[in-house]
Design an enzyme around this catalytic site. Structure first.
Site, PDB file in Angstrom:
ATOM      1  CB  SER A 274     131.018  48.082  26.210  1.00  0.00           C
ATOM      2  OG  SER A 274     132.401  48.328  26.328  1.00  0.00           O
ATOM      3  CG  HIS A 332     129.132  45.846  22.669  1.00  0.00           C
ATOM      4  ND1 HIS A 332     130.170  46.147  21.813  1.00  0.00           N
ATOM      5  CD2 HIS A 332     129.664  45.918  23.919  1.00  0.00           C
ATOM      6  CE1 HIS A 332     131.274  46.391  22.499  1.00  0.00           C
ATOM      7  NE2 HIS A 332     130.989  46.248  23.788  1.00  0.00           N
TER       8      HIS A 332
END
Length: 391
Positions: A274, A332
């Site tokens: 991610s 992230h």
């Protein structure tokens, strides 16, 4: 008869008196025994040093009494090794990408020359009867196999350069996902394919965890986003530079995750691509903020790339502040910030200054070619050393 009754009465009274006397004496003796039991014993003289030392020490607690133990000291993990690994890995990634681009362009030039010579040779000796006879000599299985290979080759040629590059990344993630389903490999997968600052192995999982997914839904979501933005990011940076950015973003996002985990004391493992995918998405959205994006299940809803990036950053910031543990929000944010920074400043600071390294590699290759045979031409590939600058 009267005297007999008197004697019996006198004997009964004496028996009662003796019984009361015995009970009173027993109570007195029991009371005296209790007092003697709590009376301090007289100290016995002893000339032995061992006994003197034992008397000075406190008496050991009884077996039934719980003794409070001091809490064990937990050594706080350090970030020195992961930080040095992040800096070294990022530098090596961009250096290897610059050398790979040099070698790719050199190979393309050589392939173009060989292709022209082969085309001239085929045109000079083209014989359709020969190829017709060769096709008739093949079996049905061989013909079907050649037909299948031609279909796969046509499909591969129809893909963009970015989709071809991302296909290898998707294949690696799928292979690692299959390894998670093998029970005998669970311990090794947890050790090397999950990133946790509390583990002894800190550096290698920073790279391997970026190719590791335990959930199929998690992997499909990440790879779909990567496939969607692959054509744009590769046309923007080039294949070699994209690989360097992708790998560096994965390590840097894990480093940011390590820092937040140690700062908050929430030491838990995480995995997934991610962070690297967020870097790719943020780079494209920063470079082309007015591009229209949509949701696959809601095609009627459209929004700009710039607004999408702002919403994603806001959600991850809220998740980090509120302590949500559904995703690694720190990773992230680290990947997104690295993607924005690289498009704005990193490309000029890192990729455009690769020329000295490429020249050094060219000199090393030229000297090796010159020493390998008498026909080596050191200046044959001098015009390829710089390579195109992908903006």
């Amino acid at each position: 008869m009267a005297w007999r009754g008197y004697i019996m009465k006198w004997g009964k009274i004496e028996f009662i008196r003796s019984k009361n006397t015995l009970s009173r004496s027993s109570r007195l003796n029991h009371y005296n025994q209790q007092r003697c039991g709590f009376r301090r014993d007289t100290k016995r003289p002893d000339n032995k040093k061992g006994n003197v030392i034992e008397e000075t020490k406190g008496s050991p607690p009884e077996s039934g009494t719980p003794v409070p133990q001091p809490p064990p000291r937990v050594q706080r993990p350090t970030l020195f090794r992961p930080l040095m690994f992040t800096v070294g890995f990022t530098g090596c990634s961009f250096g290897a990408a610059a050398i790979l681009q040099y070698e790719t362009m050199k190979s393309r030039v050589q392939t173009a020359k060989d292709g022209e010579e082969l085309e001239k040779l085929m045109l000079g000796s083209q014989d359709m009867a020969y190829w017709h006879d060769w096709w008739n000599q093949l079996s049905s299985f061989q013909r079907q196999l050649i037909f299948l290979m031609s279909v796969v080759d046509d499909f591969w040629n129809s893909l963009t350069e970015g989709q071809k590059t991302v296909t290898g990344i998707i294949a690696i993630n799928a292979a690692v996902l299959c390894c998670w389903r093998i029970p005998s490999m669970q311990r090794s997968m947890i050790k090397y394919f999950t990133s946790n600052p509390a583990c002894k192995t800190q550096c290698l999982p920073m790279v391997l965890s970026c190719f590791s997914h335990y959930s199929i839904i998690h992997m499909v979501a990440n790879m779909y986003v990567l496939w969607t933005f692959s054509s744009a990011i590769v046309s923007l940076l080039g294949r070699e530079q994209f690989l360097a950015v992708y790998l560096s973003a994965g390590v840097i996002s894990t480093m940011v995750s390590y820092t937040c985990k140690i700062a908050t004391g929430r030491l838990y493992p995480s995995l997934g691509a991610s962070g690297a995918v967020m870097a790719v998405l943020a780079a494209v959205c920063t470079k082309v903020p007015e591009a229209k994006l949509g949701i696959i299940f809601l095609p009627m809803v459209t929004f700009t790339a710039g607004n999408a990036l702002k919403v994603l950053v806001a959600i991850d910031t809220a998740g980090l502040m509120l302590g949500w543990r559904l995703f690694d929000h720190a990773a992230h944010l680290g990947g997104a910030l690295f993607g924005v920074w690289y498009v704005a400043y990193g490309h000029k600071l890192i990729w455009r200054k690769r020329e000295p390294l490429v020249k050094l590699w060219h000199d090393v290759r030229s000297s090796g070619t010159r020493g390998s045979g008498p026909g080596g031409d050191p200046g044959a590939s001098g015009g390829v050393s710089g390579g195109p600058g992908h903006q």
